[in-house]
Scaffold this motif. Structure first.
Motif, short mmCIF file in Angstrom:
data_model
loop_
_atom_site.label_atom_id
_atom_site.label_comp_id
_atom_site.label_asym_id
_atom_site.label_seq_id
_atom_site.Cartn_x
_atom_site.Cartn_y
_atom_site.Cartn_z
N THR A 1 -38.25 -0.97 32.21
CA THR A 1 -38.79 -1.87 33.23
C THR A 1 -40.09 -1.29 33.77
O THR A 1 -40.40 -0.11 33.61
N ASP A 2 -40.85 -2.14 34.46
CA ASP A 2 -42.12 -1.69 35.04
C ASP A 2 -41.89 -0.60 36.08
O ASP A 2 -42.73 0.30 36.22
N ASP A 3 -40.79 -0.69 36.82
CA ASP A 3 -40.51 0.33 37.84
C ASP A 3 -40.45 1.72 37.22
O ASP A 3 -41.06 2.67 37.73
N VAL A 4 -39.71 1.84 36.14
CA VAL A 4 -39.57 3.15 35.49
C VAL A 4 -40.88 3.55 34.82
O VAL A 4 -41.30 4.72 34.90
N ILE B 1 -33.52 0.16 30.32
CA ILE B 1 -33.53 1.24 31.30
C ILE B 1 -34.42 0.86 32.47
O ILE B 1 -35.61 0.58 32.29
N GLY B 2 -33.82 0.80 33.67
CA GLY B 2 -34.59 0.51 34.87
C GLY B 2 -34.15 -0.72 35.62
O GLY B 2 -34.84 -1.14 36.56
N ASN B 3 -32.98 -1.27 35.27
CA ASN B 3 -32.63 -2.56 35.85
C ASN B 3 -32.14 -2.49 37.29
O ASN B 3 -31.88 -3.51 37.90
N TYR B 4 -32.02 -1.28 37.87
CA TYR B 4 -31.73 -1.22 39.31
C TYR B 4 -32.76 -0.37 40.05
O TYR B 4 -32.49 0.21 41.10
N GLY B 5 -33.97 -0.29 39.49
CA GLY B 5 -35.08 0.32 40.20
C GLY B 5 -35.10 1.84 40.13
O GLY B 5 -34.43 2.46 39.31
N VAL B 6 -35.89 2.43 41.02
CA VAL B 6 -36.05 3.88 41.09
C VAL B 6 -35.94 4.30 42.55
O VAL B 6 -36.75 3.90 43.39
N ARG B 7 -34.92 5.11 42.86
CA ARG B 7 -34.68 5.53 44.23
C ARG B 7 -34.66 7.06 44.29
O ARG B 7 -33.80 7.71 43.68
N PRO B 8 -35.58 7.68 45.01
CA PRO B 8 -35.69 9.15 45.07
C PRO B 8 -34.42 9.85 45.53
O PRO B 8 -34.18 11.00 45.16
N GLU B 9 -33.60 9.19 46.34
CA GLU B 9 -32.38 9.85 46.82
C GLU B 9 -31.40 10.13 45.68
O GLU B 9 -30.45 10.91 45.86
#
Length: 359
Positions: free
Chosen positions: A84-87, A58-66
């Motif tokens: 991932t670290d992002d999540v 979970i998290g392989n395409y990052g975190v985007r607020p939109e």
């Protein structure tokens, strides 16, 4: 490595790797979605739950607020095979505990066989299994969260697309996703988002064309004000509902609801239309379902896997509801035409009322 423990109903404790610190408790559920983790984590329907992702990464395409469906993360804690670290950083900033490096296949099997269960989670440099067990001890069932609507609803009315040329929608916010509002405003509707405990008088003052009951978390039996709204406007206004909204409408019209063993959560739930035989894939997130719709509503769609009602209609009363999420973020988009059908009811209902008046 930060210590982390997940205490399951019955007393079994699973060791994991901590990814976001803190303690939490909630109903342990799983989703089969392999994309859309941002949408799932910001979906108000996950309030008071601990969300387990069946997909391993979970998290392989990052975190985007939109992509967010609300202004915060709603699950009380998050469980995954690997985050991932992002999540993990996002959940840390949100103050939501998270764990990974445990066998989520085993957890999902436990939930499928034993049903959604209470759990406690403890994450930190010096936490112990007893800390997780203490959280479990304090955990409530979903039906015991009688004030859950207040946790997810707007405090005051809000309006979107005020200059729209389309229908005026009174959307009762029991935990509405942003995409539902977007789907209506994209069709030029003016949407008044109202608190979950709005009164019939407050709705009447808006002179809406349609009453819309949103999705949301928890037991529909705890949304008595919304049930009363539907009772008040049945036969007077077209009425629509999504997810929890379908359950509320059914209860208002004499139907019953019940807790499911482990619910429907994911983006691959097949639904068949009774009239056409067409099957669509849908996004779902609910732990309760309509057991009996009563004699005023017709079941028009069913879940292919377990035959539970997925659509309820009444042409005579101008009512249409869906148990799944037609706004379908992150997808699939098989059922987006639901919003066209909802807004079409406005004109059809006005025509029927005019015929009755002429008679």
């Amino acid at each position: 490595m930060t210590d982390a423990y997940v205490a399951l109903e019955g007393g079994h404790v699973v060791e994991a790797r901590g990814r976001a610190p803190g303690t939490a408790r909630g109903e342990l559920v799983f989703t089969t979605a392999y994309t859309g983790y941002e949408e799932s984590l910001t979906d108000p329907s996950y309030e008071e739950q601990v969300l387990t992702f069946a997909y391993p990464l979970i998290g392989n395409y990052g975190v985007r607020p939109e992509r967010f469906e609300s202004d915060r993360v709603h699950p009380r804690a998050v469980v995954a095979r690997e985050l991932t670290d992002d999540v993990a950083d996002w959940l840390t900033a949100e103050g939501v505990p998270a764990v990974d490096h445990l066998d989520t296949r085993d957890l999902v099997t436990d939930i499928r066989e034993g049903g959604a269960m209470k759990c406690g989670i403890a994450v930190g440099d010096d936490v112990t299994p007893e800390d997780a067990l203490a959280e479990l001890e304090e955990c409530k069932t979903m039906s015991e969260h009688t004030d859950i609507g207040a946790q997810v609803s707007v405090d005051e009315p809000e309006v979107y697309n005020q200059t729209g040329d389309g229908a005026t929608v009174a959307l009762v916010d029991c935990g509405a996703k942003k995409s539902i509002i977007d789907s209506l405003t994209e069709r030029d509707a003016t949407v008044h988002v109202l608190p979950y405990d709005t009164t019939p008088e407050e709705v009447t003052a808006l002179a809406p064309d349609i009453l819309f009951i949103s999705n949301g978390p928890g037991d529909p039996a705890n949304f008595e004000a919304a049930v009363s709204l539907v009772e008040s406007f049945t036969g007077e206004l077209p009425i629509a509902g999504i997810c929890l909204g379908q359950q509320i409408v059914a209860r208002a019209l004499g139907g019953t609801t019940e807790k499911m063993d482990f619910g429907h959560r994911g983006v691959n739930q097949p639904v068949i239309d009774e009239a056409t035989g067409r099957v669509v894939m849908t996004t779902q997130n609910h732990g309760y379902t309509v057991a009996d719709p009563g004699d005023k509503l017709t079941v028009t769609q069913r879940n292919v896997n377990d035959d539970t009602p997925e659509g309820l209609d009444s042409e005579e009363l101008s009512i249409i509801t869906r148990q799944y999420h037609p706004e379908a973020n992150p997808g699939p988009h098989d059922s987006l035409d639901f919003f066209d059908d909802v807004l079409d009811m406005v004109g059809a209902s006005s025509d029927r009322r005019a015929v009755v008046a002429d008679d």
